[in-house]
Design an enzyme around this catalytic site. Structure first.
Site, PDB file in Angstrom:
ATOM      1  N   ASP A  34       0.680  -1.222   0.240  1.00 16.69           N
ATOM      2  CA  ASP A  34      -0.023   0.313  -0.274  1.00 16.69           C
ATOM      3  C   ASP A  34       0.832   1.206   0.012  1.00 16.69           C
ATOM      4  OD1 ASP A  34      -1.912  -1.783   0.085  1.00 16.69           O
ATOM      5  OD2 ASP A  34      -2.831  -0.828   2.056  1.00 16.69           O
ATOM      6  N   THR A  35       2.068   1.294   0.806  1.00 17.41           N
ATOM      7  CA  THR A  35       3.396   1.976   1.102  1.00 17.41           C
ATOM      8  C   THR A  35       3.663   2.400  -0.680  1.00 17.41           C
ATOM      9  OG1 THR A  35       3.249   1.130   2.587  1.00 17.41           O
ATOM     10  CG2 THR A  35       4.503   3.217   2.479  1.00 17.41           C
ATOM     11  N   SER A  83     -34.951  -2.756 -18.162  1.00 14.69           N
ATOM     12  CA  SER A  83     -35.062  -3.597 -17.162  1.00 14.69           C
ATOM     13  C   SER A  83     -35.475  -4.749 -17.033  1.00 14.69           C
ATOM     14  CB  SER A  83     -36.461  -3.055 -16.365  1.00 14.69           C
ATOM     15  OG  SER A  83     -37.319  -2.601 -16.158  1.00 14.69           O
ATOM     16  N   LEU A  84     -36.147  -5.714 -16.213  1.00 15.04           N
ATOM     17  CA  LEU A  84     -36.313  -6.938 -16.973  1.00 15.04           C
ATOM     18  C   LEU A  84     -37.411  -7.866 -16.205  1.00 15.04           C
ATOM     19  CD1 LEU A  84     -32.898  -8.569 -15.445  1.00 15.04           C
ATOM     20  CD2 LEU A  84     -33.080  -8.381 -18.365  1.00 15.04           C
ATOM     21  N   GLU A 115     -27.084 -15.389 -14.287  1.00 16.83           N
ATOM     22  CA  GLU A 115     -26.040 -14.496 -13.421  1.00 16.83           C
ATOM     23  C   GLU A 115     -26.232 -14.146 -11.392  1.00 16.83           C
ATOM     24  OE1 GLU A 115     -25.363 -11.624 -16.571  1.00 16.83           O
ATOM     25  OE2 GLU A 115     -24.610 -13.014 -17.850  1.00 16.83           O
ATOM     26  N   LYS A 117     -27.919 -11.403  -9.859  1.00 19.25           N
ATOM     27  CA  LYS A 117     -29.014 -10.479  -9.886  1.00 19.25           C
ATOM     28  C   LYS A 117     -28.039  -9.448  -8.726  1.00 19.25           C
ATOM     29  CE  LYS A 117     -33.030  -8.234 -10.835  1.00 19.25           C
ATOM     30  NZ  LYS A 117     -33.119  -7.205  -9.561  1.00 19.25           N
ATOM     31  N   ARG A 138     -29.221   4.832 -14.093  1.00 25.22           N
ATOM     32  CA  ARG A 138     -30.176   3.888 -15.063  1.00 25.22           C
ATOM     33  C   ARG A 138     -31.904   5.593 -15.250  1.00 25.22           C
ATOM     34  NH1 ARG A 138     -34.946   1.688 -15.132  1.00 25.22           N
ATOM     35  NH2 ARG A 138     -35.192   0.128 -16.801  1.00 25.22           N
ATOM     36  N   GLU A 174     -23.196  -3.087 -12.437  1.00 27.79           N
ATOM     37  CA  GLU A 174     -23.740  -2.481 -11.162  1.00 27.79           C
ATOM     38  C   GLU A 174     -22.341  -2.006 -10.654  1.00 27.79           C
ATOM     39  OE1 GLU A 174     -27.138  -3.460 -11.336  1.00 27.79           O
ATOM     40  OE2 GLU A 174     -28.171  -3.187  -9.370  1.00 27.79           O
ATOM     41  N   CYS A 410     -43.031   0.720  34.027  1.00 28.97           N
ATOM     42  CA  CYS A 410     -43.260   1.718  34.455  1.00 28.97           C
ATOM     43  C   CYS A 410     -44.572   1.277  36.321  1.00 28.97           C
ATOM     44  CB  CYS A 410     -43.424   3.718  34.880  1.00 28.97           C
ATOM     45  SG  CYS A 410     -45.458   3.535  33.744  1.00 28.97           S
TER      46      CYS A 410
END
Ligand code: IVH
Length: 665
Positions: A34-35, A83-84, A115, A117, A138, A174, A410
């Site tokens: 990372d450095t 869309s589906l 696949e 979703k 979208r 996505e 109470c």
């Protein structure tokens, strides 16, 4: 060696960083620390600062975000983002498959891809000459929001494509959170005293739509590609497409499988559902796509969805568990809610140990008793609930449940007001009510005191440090710092936030009081009609009922609240603590700047008021829909304007969504 040639050095570092990004996000491995990565990034930033002409649109330095903007520009999707259609079971899927087979007069069983979703936010990316040019949400499918700056900060979105990607290229996929990243990020937020997010999908959507891309840059979003705008040249099917997308630098999901025929596909979907809880991200179904691009072309699409693909949605999870006990919980308004304590069960990926039974009538209707086997449902983000008892008859069962006649906290009297389903504790000093009132007072839509979460509110009440709301404004730093898990610094920060809440607008103040029937929206409407607390206190029930959402019952509740000596004392206490709330005009930002808005159908507020509000937020309001219209607000009974808006692909929203946009809640 390269010190003399900044252009070459910048290009070399950029290529290195892009390569390491790709390794990291696609193959989950890194060849540098990372450095080392950070120092390369720092060197590139220096070079670009010294030689601004070297800054390219695909520079990884842009992935840290730019300053805030006012609103998103629209982005037109070509082709539209469809869309589906959904199916929920094998029968639904078989119908889809047979329709398709009939339509295409297939001789042999077609091949499909199955696949995951992904439960996130869909995104369209446009690349030109291999460089990311634009990214959009979208929206309504035709017109979305241009969120390019935000998307540049997502490290798994390639800024420059590798390999021989065609140009231009539109990629669809996505944006979502990997669960591990989501949890870690929430953990850090909690540590900093910031609000934690419950639902990764909502968090992804909110993060992508930040007006300041530096905020997006700090959130560990991921991207996964699953489609192209148009099939790229030479790509014959989905398998090849996914392989090409990967070659060009996009992450794709490994869980995808390829099948032939209905039976195999159905099994693949059900197997995906069984694996759901073991996946590293949330999915809400499987997407089945016809494999061949040529067959897809022949099948064609309807206006909203293709005929060649379908979403197989997984069920909202429902499981059986045993009721160990029925406990009664006391809310802010004194409402008693029966809650079933359950033997722990996994529902939709979380362990559930209790579920609401809503009220006494519901317990009786479902005939739920201690010891019963019950069905428990958890749909998405909502609180788990008991949907039915699976135990029948009386034999060997416990007694039917009844509400206690005294408050379980109470021991004060319990009453069931005329015409209400709920039982209530009517002791105004009940600590449970105070605790819930305090939580509500500090909550986001009320005073928004961020350091004061549920557990601290509980401790303050339990320790007797807060006996009424205004005690909050008398807390001493020393005393607060002594509270468990508090410390000096956080006590000081919290006190600053508490102090700042004295300047909250009237609408938040009213919402925070928790008057029955007065939610955030009604509080805002009331504050607009009666801009000071005095004006509101003096309003007659008739005047109150002129306000939207205030009927005779709520009007009576409001009057009662300001007349009842106990609740009066709460309001007076807050006044003495420095509150004199008024409603500020500036609650409305410029959220609709650049929009041309048309209203159609019935609204809950008067049309001219809605128009004035939209104008105040920067919109131009017109009477008819034209290609220049950018937003149509539709209510019940909308007619030809709505049809025209659909035809033109203009974004259509409800009155509520409009208010959400304007007030950004
Ligand atoms: S394909 C025409 N593939 O589901 C093709 N969509 O209801 C449309 N989604 O808006 C999209 N995972 O946001 C496709 N593997 C996947 C997907 C996927 C999630 C979402 C996407 C779309 C919605 C459709």
């Amino acid at each position: 060696m390269e010190a003399g040639d900044p252009a070459r050095e910048a290009a070399r570092i950029r290529a290195l960083l892009n390569r390491h990004n790709l390794l990291y996000y696609s193959e989950n491995r890194s060849e540098i620390t990372d450095t080392q990565y950070d120092s390369l990034m720092e060197r590139l930033r220096q070079l670009e600062e010294l030689h601004p002409e070297l800054l390219t649109p695909d520079s990884p330095t842009l992935q840290v975000g730019a300053g805030p903007k006012q609103a998103f520009a629209p982005m037109i999707h070509e082709p539209p983002m469809l869309s589906l259609d959904n199916v929920f079971d094998p029968g639904g899927f078989l119908a889809f498959h047979q329709r398709l087979a009939g339509l295409l007069s297939l001789e042999e069983e077609p091949e499909y891809s199955v696949e995951p979703k992904l439960d996130g936010v869909s995104l369209s990316l446009v690349y030109r000459n291999g460089v990311l040019e634009a990214a959009g949400t979208r929206g309504d499918g035709v017109r979305g929001e241009n969120v390019t700056e935000n998307v540049r900060t997502i490290r798994s979105v390639p800024l420059r494509l590798s390999g021989s990607a065609p140009s231009p290229l539109t990629v669809r996929g996505e944006v979502f959170f990997m669960l591990e990243d989501f949890r870690e990020w929430n953990r850090c937020r909690a540590e900093r005293g910031e609000q934690v997010f419950k639902n990764p999908r909502n968090a992804a959507s909110g993060s992508l739509r930040q007006l300041d891309s530096r905020v997006t840059a700090e959130r560990p979003l991921s991207f996964c590609a699953y489609a192209a705008g148009a099939p790229p040249p030479g790509i014959g099917d989905q398998r090849e497409l996914l392989a090409a997308l990967e070659d060009w630098g996009f992450p794709v999901r490994r869980e995808t499988v390829f099948t032939r025929g209905a039976r195999e596909t159905e099994e693949a979907c059900m197997s995906m559902e069984r694996r759901k809880e073991t996946l590293p991200m949330e999915i809400d179904g499987a997407v089945v796509k016809l494999l061949s691009m040529e067959l897809r072309r022949l099948a064609g699409e309807l206006s909203r969805s293709p005929r060649w693909a379908v979403a197989w949605k997984f069920h909202a999870r429902e499981v059986a568990s045993r009721v160990l006990n029925i406990r009664v919980q006391v809310g802010r308004t004194g409402k008693l809610t029966p809650v079933a304590e359950l033997s722990p069960v996994q529902v939709g990926g979380v362990t559930v140990t209790s579920a609401t039974l809503h009220n006494l009538d519901e317990v009786h209707r479902k005939d739920v008793r201690v010891g019963d086997l019950v069905s428990v449902r958890r749909a998405g983000d909502v609180i788990p609930e008991v949907t039915s008892s699976l135990t029948r008859g009386d034999e060997g069962r416990g007694e039917p449940f009844d509400m206690p006649s005294r408050c379980p906290v109470c021991a004060g009297p319990v009453a069931r007001p005329e015409g209400e389903a709920a039982h209530r504790c009517i002791n105004p000093d009940c600590p449970a009510r105070l605790r819930e009132s305090l939580k509500h007072w500090a909550s986001r839509k009320a005073m928004d005191i961020q350091g004061l979460g549920d557990s601290l509110a509980e401790r303050l009440v339990a320790l007797g440090m807060v006996r009424t709301l205004s005690d909050l404004y008398r807390l001493e730093p020393e005393a607060l710092a002594g509270v468990e898990r508090m410390g000096r610094k956080s006590a000081e920060n919290l006190l600053e936030q508490i102090d700042a809440s004295r300047r909250s607008p009237l609408s938040r103040f009213l919402h925070g009081l928790g008057i029955p029937g007065v939610g955030a929206v009604t509080a805002r409407d009331l504050a607009r009609a009666f801009p000071t607390l005095d004006a509101l206190e003096e309003a007659s029930p008739e005047m109150l009922q002129k306000v939207d959402g205030v009927g005779p019952v709520t009007a009576a509740e409001i009057r009662e609240f300001f007349l009842d000596p106990v609740t009066r004392a709460v309001v007076d206490g807050l006044r003495n603590a420095g509150f004199s709330p008024v409603e500020e005009e500036s609650a409305v930002g410029a959220a609709l700047e650049g929009h041309t808005v048309v209203f159609t159908g019935a609204l809950t507020m008067p049309r001219d008021e809605a128009g004035a509000l939209a104008e105040k937020a920067g919109a131009k309001v017109t009477g008819s829909v034209s290609p220049r219209t950018t937003l149509v607000v539709a209510g019940p009974g909308a007619g030809s304007k709505l049809d025209k808006a659909r035809e033109l692909g203009i974004r259509i929203i409800s009155e509520n969504e409009l208010l959400n946009i304007i007030y950004k809640e």
